[in-house]
Design a protein around this motif. Structure first.
Motif, PDB file in Angstrom:
ATOM      1  N   ILE A   1       0.685  -1.071   0.024  1.00 25.71           N
ATOM      2  CA  ILE A   1       0.022  -0.107   0.020  1.00 25.71           C
ATOM      3  C   ILE A   1       0.960   1.347   0.076  1.00 25.71           C
ATOM      4  O   ILE A   1       1.717   1.595   0.789  1.00 25.71           O
ATOM      5  CB  ILE A   1      -0.998  -0.096   1.217  1.00 25.71           C
ATOM      6  CG1 ILE A   1      -1.739  -1.165   1.145  1.00 25.71           C
ATOM      7  CG2 ILE A   1      -1.612   1.190   1.466  1.00 25.71           C
ATOM      8  CD1 ILE A   1      -2.909  -1.574   2.155  1.00 25.71           C
ATOM      9  N   PHE A   2       0.848   2.000  -1.258  1.00 19.29           N
ATOM     10  CA  PHE A   2       1.627   3.089  -1.107  1.00 19.29           C
ATOM     11  C   PHE A   2       0.914   4.473  -0.609  1.00 19.29           C
ATOM     12  O   PHE A   2      -0.261   4.417  -0.399  1.00 19.29           O
ATOM     13  CB  PHE A   2       1.847   3.423  -3.035  1.00 19.29           C
ATOM     14  CG  PHE A   2       2.745   2.342  -3.314  1.00 19.29           C
ATOM     15  CD1 PHE A   2       4.038   2.612  -3.305  1.00 19.29           C
ATOM     16  CD2 PHE A   2       2.302   1.192  -3.835  1.00 19.29           C
ATOM     17  CE1 PHE A   2       5.166   1.595  -3.912  1.00 19.29           C
ATOM     18  CE2 PHE A   2       3.255   0.135  -4.385  1.00 19.29           C
ATOM     19  CZ  PHE A   2       4.451   0.320  -4.277  1.00 19.29           C
ATOM     20  N   PRO A   3       1.787   5.487  -0.424  1.00 19.23           N
ATOM     21  CA  PRO A   3       1.265   6.657   0.360  1.00 19.23           C
ATOM     22  C   PRO A   3      -0.145   7.199  -0.101  1.00 19.23           C
ATOM     23  O   PRO A   3      -0.963   7.387   0.709  1.00 19.23           O
ATOM     24  CB  PRO A   3       2.387   7.813   0.099  1.00 19.23           C
ATOM     25  CG  PRO A   3       3.681   6.877  -0.107  1.00 19.23           C
ATOM     26  CD  PRO A   3       3.253   5.698  -0.726  1.00 19.23           C
TER      27      PRO A   3
ATOM     28  N   ALA B   1      -2.343   4.663   1.536  1.00 25.47           N
ATOM     29  CA  ALA B   1      -2.051   4.646   2.962  1.00 25.47           C
ATOM     30  C   ALA B   1      -2.602   6.025   3.727  1.00 25.47           C
ATOM     31  O   ALA B   1      -2.981   5.703   4.843  1.00 25.47           O
ATOM     32  CB  ALA B   1      -0.460   4.235   3.028  1.00 25.47           C
ATOM     33  N   GLN B   2      -2.451   6.990   3.152  1.00 21.72           N
ATOM     34  CA  GLN B   2      -3.060   8.192   3.648  1.00 21.72           C
ATOM     35  C   GLN B   2      -4.118   8.357   4.077  1.00 21.72           C
ATOM     36  O   GLN B   2      -4.711   8.713   4.979  1.00 21.72           O
ATOM     37  CB  GLN B   2      -2.439   9.443   2.837  1.00 21.72           C
ATOM     38  CG  GLN B   2      -2.635  10.914   3.718  1.00 21.72           C
ATOM     39  CD  GLN B   2      -1.682  10.937   4.684  1.00 21.72           C
ATOM     40  OE1 GLN B   2      -0.776  10.806   4.586  1.00 21.72           O
ATOM     41  NE2 GLN B   2      -2.538  11.422   5.837  1.00 21.72           N
TER      42      GLN B   2
ATOM     43  N   LEU C   1      -5.251   5.744   6.820  1.00 21.89           N
ATOM     44  CA  LEU C   1      -4.959   6.513   8.188  1.00 21.89           C
ATOM     45  C   LEU C   1      -6.265   7.195   8.607  1.00 21.89           C
ATOM     46  O   LEU C   1      -6.738   7.084   9.717  1.00 21.89           O
ATOM     47  CB  LEU C   1      -3.715   7.244   8.335  1.00 21.89           C
ATOM     48  CG  LEU C   1      -2.335   6.492   8.246  1.00 21.89           C
ATOM     49  CD1 LEU C   1      -1.457   7.543   8.080  1.00 21.89           C
ATOM     50  CD2 LEU C   1      -2.250   5.704   9.604  1.00 21.89           C
TER      51      LEU C   1
ATOM     52  N   LYS D   1       1.846  21.219   2.881  1.00 22.11           N
ATOM     53  CA  LYS D   1       3.399  21.021   2.822  1.00 22.11           C
ATOM     54  C   LYS D   1       4.111  21.933   2.062  1.00 22.11           C
ATOM     55  O   LYS D   1       3.791  22.252   0.890  1.00 22.11           O
ATOM     56  CB  LYS D   1       3.245  19.619   2.123  1.00 22.11           C
ATOM     57  CG  LYS D   1       4.528  18.951   2.169  1.00 22.11           C
ATOM     58  CD  LYS D   1       4.357  17.191   1.721  1.00 22.11           C
ATOM     59  CE  LYS D   1       5.683  16.641   1.579  1.00 22.11           C
ATOM     60  NZ  LYS D   1       5.788  15.066   1.296  1.00 22.11           N
TER      61      LYS D   1
ATOM     62  N   ASN E   1       6.947  15.704  -4.877  1.00 17.90           N
ATOM     63  CA  ASN E   1       6.706  15.351  -3.480  1.00 17.90           C
ATOM     64  C   ASN E   1       5.358  15.798  -2.744  1.00 17.90           C
ATOM     65  O   ASN E   1       5.240  15.918  -1.648  1.00 17.90           O
ATOM     66  CB  ASN E   1       7.851  15.535  -2.497  1.00 17.90           C
ATOM     67  CG  ASN E   1       8.883  14.474  -2.384  1.00 17.90           C
ATOM     68  OD1 ASN E   1       8.710  13.467  -1.640  1.00 17.90           O
ATOM     69  ND2 ASN E   1       9.859  14.470  -3.154  1.00 17.90           N
TER      70      ASN E   1
ATOM     71  N   ALA F   1       5.827  10.113   4.443  1.00 13.71           N
ATOM     72  CA  ALA F   1       4.587   9.673   3.860  1.00 13.71           C
ATOM     73  C   ALA F   1       4.236   8.360   4.295  1.00 13.71           C
ATOM     74  O   ALA F   1       5.441   7.516   4.275  1.00 13.71           O
ATOM     75  CB  ALA F   1       4.378   9.974   2.368  1.00 13.71           C
ATOM     76  N   PRO F   2       3.184   7.768   4.821  1.00 17.85           N
ATOM     77  CA  PRO F   2       2.901   6.389   5.116  1.00 17.85           C
ATOM     78  C   PRO F   2       2.761   5.585   4.090  1.00 17.85           C
ATOM     79  O   PRO F   2       2.530   5.728   2.920  1.00 17.85           O
ATOM     80  CB  PRO F   2       1.604   6.489   5.795  1.00 17.85           C
ATOM     81  CG  PRO F   2       1.058   7.583   5.147  1.00 17.85           C
ATOM     82  CD  PRO F   2       1.967   8.554   4.566  1.00 17.85           C
ATOM     83  N   ILE F   3       3.340   3.946   4.422  1.00 20.69           N
ATOM     84  CA  ILE F   3       3.031   2.980   3.514  1.00 20.69           C
ATOM     85  C   ILE F   3       2.614   1.582   4.384  1.00 20.69           C
ATOM     86  O   ILE F   3       2.691   1.905   5.628  1.00 20.69           O
ATOM     87  CB  ILE F   3       4.498   2.648   2.784  1.00 20.69           C
ATOM     88  CG1 ILE F   3       5.583   2.144   3.637  1.00 20.69           C
ATOM     89  CG2 ILE F   3       4.752   3.610   1.659  1.00 20.69           C
ATOM     90  CD1 ILE F   3       6.835   1.542   3.128  1.00 20.69           C
TER      91      ILE F   3
ATOM     92  N   ARG G   1      10.673  10.284   1.445  1.00 17.94           N
ATOM     93  CA  ARG G   1      10.708   9.998   3.083  1.00 17.94           C
ATOM     94  C   ARG G   1       9.418   8.997   3.020  1.00 17.94           C
ATOM     95  O   ARG G   1       8.275   9.514   2.906  1.00 17.94           O
ATOM     96  CB  ARG G   1      10.348  11.465   3.769  1.00 17.94           C
ATOM     97  CG  ARG G   1      11.882  12.387   3.560  1.00 17.94           C
ATOM     98  CD  ARG G   1      11.298  13.451   4.026  1.00 17.94           C
ATOM     99  NE  ARG G   1      12.275  14.496   4.198  1.00 17.94           N
ATOM    100  CZ  ARG G   1      13.072  15.430   3.332  1.00 17.94           C
ATOM    101  NH1 ARG G   1      12.373  15.276   1.957  1.00 17.94           N
ATOM    102  NH2 ARG G   1      13.781  16.453   3.480  1.00 17.94           N
ATOM    103  N   TRP G   2       9.579   7.796   3.685  1.00 16.44           N
ATOM    104  CA  TRP G   2       8.511   7.050   3.938  1.00 16.44           C
ATOM    105  C   TRP G   2       8.550   6.546   5.386  1.00 16.44           C
ATOM    106  O   TRP G   2       9.498   6.281   6.046  1.00 16.44           O
ATOM    107  CB  TRP G   2       8.812   5.722   3.186  1.00 16.44           C
ATOM    108  CG  TRP G   2       8.060   5.922   1.769  1.00 16.44           C
ATOM    109  CD1 TRP G   2       7.277   7.062   1.422  1.00 16.44           C
ATOM    110  CD2 TRP G   2       8.059   5.084   1.022  1.00 16.44           C
ATOM    111  NE1 TRP G   2       6.957   6.802  -0.192  1.00 16.44           N
ATOM    112  CE2 TRP G   2       7.392   5.526  -0.295  1.00 16.44           C
ATOM    113  CE3 TRP G   2       8.419   3.663   0.615  1.00 16.44           C
ATOM    114  CZ2 TRP G   2       7.360   4.885  -1.482  1.00 16.44           C
ATOM    115  CZ3 TRP G   2       8.132   3.087  -0.439  1.00 16.44           C
ATOM    116  CH2 TRP G   2       7.713   3.653  -1.721  1.00 16.44           C
ATOM    117  N   TYR G   3       7.359   6.539   5.963  1.00 12.43           N
ATOM    118  CA  TYR G   3       7.313   5.885   7.433  1.00 12.43           C
ATOM    119  C   TYR G   3       6.353   4.599   7.412  1.00 12.43           C
ATOM    120  O   TYR G   3       5.464   4.572   6.387  1.00 12.43           O
ATOM    121  CB  TYR G   3       7.172   6.678   8.579  1.00 12.43           C
ATOM    122  CG  TYR G   3       5.617   7.239   8.765  1.00 12.43           C
ATOM    123  CD1 TYR G   3       5.170   8.190   7.740  1.00 12.43           C
ATOM    124  CD2 TYR G   3       4.891   6.482   9.361  1.00 12.43           C
ATOM    125  CE1 TYR G   3       3.951   8.556   8.315  1.00 12.43           C
ATOM    126  CE2 TYR G   3       3.359   6.790   9.584  1.00 12.43           C
ATOM    127  CZ  TYR G   3       3.149   7.929   9.035  1.00 12.43           C
ATOM    128  OH  TYR G   3       1.618   8.540   9.187  1.00 12.43           O
TER     129      TYR G   3
END
Lengths: 431, 431
Positions: free
Chosen positions: A12-14, A17-18, A21, A339, A386, B37-39, B98-100
């Motif tokens: 699951i990519f950002p 995933a965002q 959340l 951002k 980004n 960004a979340p993954i 940047r990923w978390y």
């Protein structure tokens, strides 16, 4: 080379995933308003914990294995047994108690649309009440989550009651009600001839089977249930009581939601352990699997412990919900903070960019600065890819004047602005 | 009967689960401010994905098994391989990125304090930069998380660099640097005589081994590193360059945090795959395992794909952090919303209680109403044990007057208040 994820699992990519959340956080928010408290439990449990509830059949569909200590364990296929274990392990918990959890669950099944080998499921249960107030409250929670996601017009709730079904089947003359209920559970997935032959195999005669099938397939307005049943079957006192309870629950549930609510006598939910109301949420177009499902299960705690605790709960998985939200154009990150990319016009200003990025972060914004000592144009390009909203450009002349250039990346508009003005604007945006 | 969770796993009840939710949400908040960004990725992966990075040795410590399709799979023991897989599977991702992620991880090891068989780990990585800016940014993220939790005085960051260590060991005359680094990794866990004999076993002579041990065990102020090393070993240009890079990273890192930062030449992190800076966070009392740890690993992407992508990242587990937060009296739910129990003085007012509870929820409060038609005193008792702040009592007389009784449960104080006043108070509290 190149590695891929296993079949039925997801990377699951950002961008997704965002949204997830936010979705999970909205679920938690509604649960918290309803006074539900969170719990967590292991993803790996003794296999026996699930066998006792669902029988050996389930084992085929689990990710079960022997661990290195030779224990028969499994990735948890459902939330309820662990939840009940937590409840019964603490005698001092005051009931009724409202709990929720958001575990990952695993099933070893052929992956299909909305049905994966790994998914996240929102689970909620009320323990310690056998009343219609608890039934309405738990379904009401499910509806408040969906309504809060803007889906009020997109789904319907199907209600039924296992006691009602048992009594109806008894009044028709069918004694093997568990078998009949499993067959009813196939309604809509197989044709009626198949249902008839399945019933025949279980010793249900054709006339009885025909009577059952006449009951199914109607989505009834709940207040019409009594008349509908009276016209088809004999209504004893117990059956009347069951109908009244279901109609009273419906009346309470109307307080929680304006969503469509029907009685669906084919909604029996396969699992044998339900003991009262059962319910499912479906998209109104009827294209998807259930969005949520649950019911009353007053006997499970007795199977897992010495205690008898009435319970009602539901699960709502992420996979079908994602499909429905995407189909209705609601799969969007809404709460994303603004951002900023802090860019420097010359390399020696890199340190200042870090300082300003840190300041913007403290103010509540999302901010990045360049990490690779690149040209300004490369920094701006990276800012756009980004997903930044703004670039803040620090130039040599700006240092003296205390100003920076603020560029809106979407439009390319830009203006000179003092650091103080920038700070003020960012703070206002994020408080 | 009675079922228990497996050894090394946890049942987490609301009083802890609520704090954990806030903790995870704070981590996500800081990550988002930093532009991470979340993954998400699967909890079950092909075992090969981890073997390639960590070797067969790792397999003993994993929850690995053959799935029902006869695939060698494992519960993921770490986050990095899956993260790199996601990165390399999409060529179009603009870097640096940047990923978390916040996965559950599993290790089949003997459970110890702060070391469980299942834990949640916050992971963050920057891909596509080999600069000290990326090194400082990633460690800075770890420090901002801990500082935001109020732990600034409670921990220290230990820095080192694998290139520096390789050069130092070379200058001492040691050729088998990987073996020497694994032995250095034992420093502090075994005594120096054991270290010496381990080195001897690897063909490192006593004089060389003594030189190595002299380097270890000092927590150096980073600006003193050059002098310290110059006094003990020959400094070639490369070593000087390594020291300068580490000191420059330290200078950048000071922008992010006031926490204590030291250079620790015994901090080498066991895993062979680190290629530059390595770092760990420890409680300053030195009682616990690492709070976080990570480093630069520029070669891993090449092992998993055709692409060579510089990378730096860290992991921060929930178990040690929980111990530290509890020890420093910071393990508290802070963001809990006010909770109301809407109680009715007579059963026939139950419906009104539901209505008012729903209204309070819409206003942002947490609210429950009675589910069991109990007496008022039983409702009030349940309200207290369900952790409610207030009881709102609806009486028959109140219906006419439009007033309710608001009782503060902690103090027992109560007063008559109109519904409008209540609504206004609740709204102000939650907006």
């Amino acid at each position: 080379m190149g590695f891929e994820h296993l079949k039925g699992f997801r990377d699951i990519f950002p961008e997704d995933a965002q949204v997830r959340l936010e979705l999970f956080s909205k679920m938690e928010d509604v649960a918290s308003r309803f006074g539900f408290a969170p719990i967590e439990y292991p993803s790996v449990e003794p296999l026996d914990l699930f066998k006792i509830k669902s029988g050996d059949e389930l084992v085929k569909q689990t990710f079960s294995f022997k661990d290195k200590g030779d224990r028969e364990v499994t990735l948890i296929p459902e939330a309820t047994p662990s939840t009940v274990r937590l409840l019964t392990s603490r005698k001092e918990i005051s009931r009724p108690v409202r709990w929720y959890s958001m575990p990952k669950l695993w099933r070893y099944e052929e992956p299909q649309s909305g049905r994966l080998r790994e998914h996240v499921q929102f689970n909620a249960d009320i323990f310690g009440s056998d009343s219609i107030y608890a039934d309405a409250e738990i379904i009401g929670l499910a509806t408040k989550i969906l309504d809060g996601l803007g889906l009020k017009e997109e789904y319907e709730i199907r209600l039924n009651d296992r006691n009602l079904m048992n009594n109806i089947l008894g009044n028709i003359g069918i004694s093997n009600t568990p078998a009949a209920l499993s067959i009813i559970d196939h309604y809509g997935k197989v044709d009626n001839d198949t249902l008839l032959s399945e019933m025949s195999d279980q010793g249900i005669d054709d006339e009885q089977a025909e009577s059952v099938i006449k009951l199914l397939g109607n989505n009834l307005n709940p207040p019409d249930l009594m008349d509908f049943l009276s016209s088809l079957i004999f209504m004893d006192d117990k059956t009347i009581e069951n109908v009244n309870r279901l109609e009273d629950t419906y009346t309470l549930l109307k307080k929680y939601t304006d969503a469509k609510i029907v009685v669906s006598l084919s909604t029996v939910r396969g699992l044998g352990y339900y003991t009262g109301i059962v319910f499912e949420g479906f998209d109104r177009k009827g294209e998807l699997r259930a969005i949520f499902g649950g019911g009353r299960y007053d006997n499970l705690s007795k199977l897992l412990s010495e205690q008898s605790i009435p319970a009602v709960g539901f699960g709502m998985g992420d996979a079908v919900l994602e499909i429905l939200l995407k189909r209705t154009n609601r799969w969007k990150a809404e709460q994303r903070r603004k951002k900023y990319a802090v860019c420097c016009s010359t390399k020696k200003l890199a340190d200042r960019c870090i300082d300003l990025a840190l300041e913007l972060r403290d103010l509540g914004a999302s901010a990045i600065s360049d990490l690779n000592n690149r040209s300004l144009s490369a920094q701006l390009k990276n800012a756009s890819s980004n997903d930044c909203d703004y670039a803040v450009i620090i130039g040599e002349a700006d240092i003296k004047s205390g100003k920076v250039t603020l560029r809106t990346l979407r439009t390319g508009e830009q203006s000179q602005i003092s650091i103080e003005e920038l700070v003020k604007a960012v703070r206002n945006d994020h408080i």
